[in-house]
Motif scaffolding. Structure first.
Motif, PDB file in Angstrom:
ATOM      1  N   ALA A   1      -3.348  -1.299  -2.645  1.00  0.00           N
ATOM      2  CA  ALA A   1      -1.998  -0.805  -2.374  1.00  0.00           C
ATOM      3  C   ALA A   1      -1.297  -1.695  -1.351  1.00  0.00           C
ATOM      4  O   ALA A   1      -0.111  -2.018  -1.499  1.00  0.00           O
ATOM      5  CB  ALA A   1      -2.035   0.640  -1.881  1.00  0.00           C
TER       6      ALA A   1
ATOM      7  N   ALA B   1       1.936  -4.365  -2.179  1.00  0.00           N
ATOM      8  CA  ALA B   1       3.157  -3.735  -1.670  1.00  0.00           C
ATOM      9  C   ALA B   1       4.225  -4.778  -1.334  1.00  0.00           C
ATOM     10  O   ALA B   1       3.921  -5.887  -0.901  1.00  0.00           O
ATOM     11  CB  ALA B   1       2.839  -2.913  -0.424  1.00  0.00           C
TER      12      ALA B   1
ATOM     13  N   ARG C   1       7.905  -1.912   1.710  1.00  0.00           N
ATOM     14  CA  ARG C   1       6.904  -0.856   1.553  1.00  0.00           C
ATOM     15  C   ARG C   1       5.824  -0.991   2.623  1.00  0.00           C
ATOM     16  O   ARG C   1       5.366   0.020   3.169  1.00  0.00           O
ATOM     17  CB  ARG C   1       6.291  -0.899   0.141  1.00  0.00           C
ATOM     18  CG  ARG C   1       5.213   0.131  -0.081  1.00  0.00           C
ATOM     19  CD  ARG C   1       5.790   1.564  -0.059  1.00  0.00           C
ATOM     20  NE  ARG C   1       4.703   2.503  -0.182  1.00  0.00           N
ATOM     21  CZ  ARG C   1       4.493   3.524   0.666  1.00  0.00           C
ATOM     22  NH1 ARG C   1       5.320   3.755   1.655  1.00  0.00           N
ATOM     23  NH2 ARG C   1       3.471   4.327   0.494  1.00  0.00           N
ATOM     24  N   LEU C   2       5.422  -2.213   2.937  1.00  0.00           N
ATOM     25  CA  LEU C   2       4.442  -2.413   4.007  1.00  0.00           C
ATOM     26  C   LEU C   2       4.962  -1.867   5.336  1.00  0.00           C
ATOM     27  O   LEU C   2       4.230  -1.220   6.081  1.00  0.00           O
ATOM     28  CB  LEU C   2       4.101  -3.896   4.154  1.00  0.00           C
ATOM     29  CG  LEU C   2       3.214  -4.491   3.087  1.00  0.00           C
ATOM     30  CD1 LEU C   2       3.104  -6.004   3.281  1.00  0.00           C
ATOM     31  CD2 LEU C   2       1.840  -3.855   3.079  1.00  0.00           C
TER      32      LEU C   2
END
Length: 130
Positions: free
Chosen positions: A17, A21, A25-26
């Motif tokens: 994930a 990302a 998003r991170l």
């Protein structure tokens, strides 16, 4: 599936994930975890679990250090965020050393609106790029 295999699978899922990302998003993932660490740290302080509080608040400090290192000097907002992150770090350290759940809670009050704002910004970026 035994417990170790399940834990390895969960860790691999989390690693995947993170690796897949987007930058926005991170950032939101870091803010989500920062808020969770602060909440857990405060809860541990209130219950007198000083070892757990220390672990959570130190992890929160690590996240703030990562957020600080990710700031670009080319961005006009970096100076203000850098100062805010320095204040947050000092407050987290003081809350941990002083075993002060109220100071920890004040960190939560500082981070929560920032987290929400970054989530809103990430959503806006996603709409533009979609």
């Amino acid at each position: 599936m035994n417990a170790n295999a399940a834990l390895r699978a969960q860790q691999r899922y989390r690693d995947d994930a993170v690796l897949s990302a987007t930058p926005e998003r991170l950032l939101t993932m870091l803010y989500d975890r920062l808020l969770l660490d602060i909440q857990r740290g405060e809860a541990a302080q209130r219950s007198g679990d000083w070892s757990e509080a220390n672990a959570q608040l130190q992890h929160a400090q690590d996240i703030v250090a990562e957020l600080t290192s990710s700031l670009s000097n080319d961005w006009a907002g970096s100076t203000g965020l850098r100062a805010l992150y320095a204040f947050l770090t000092q407050t987290l350290i003081g809350a941990n050393i002083g075993r002060d759940p109220e100071r920890t809670h004040s960190c939560h009050e500082l981070v929560a609106p920032l987290r929400d704002a970054w989530h809103d910004a990430a959503a806006a970026v996603a709409q533009v790029t979609a």
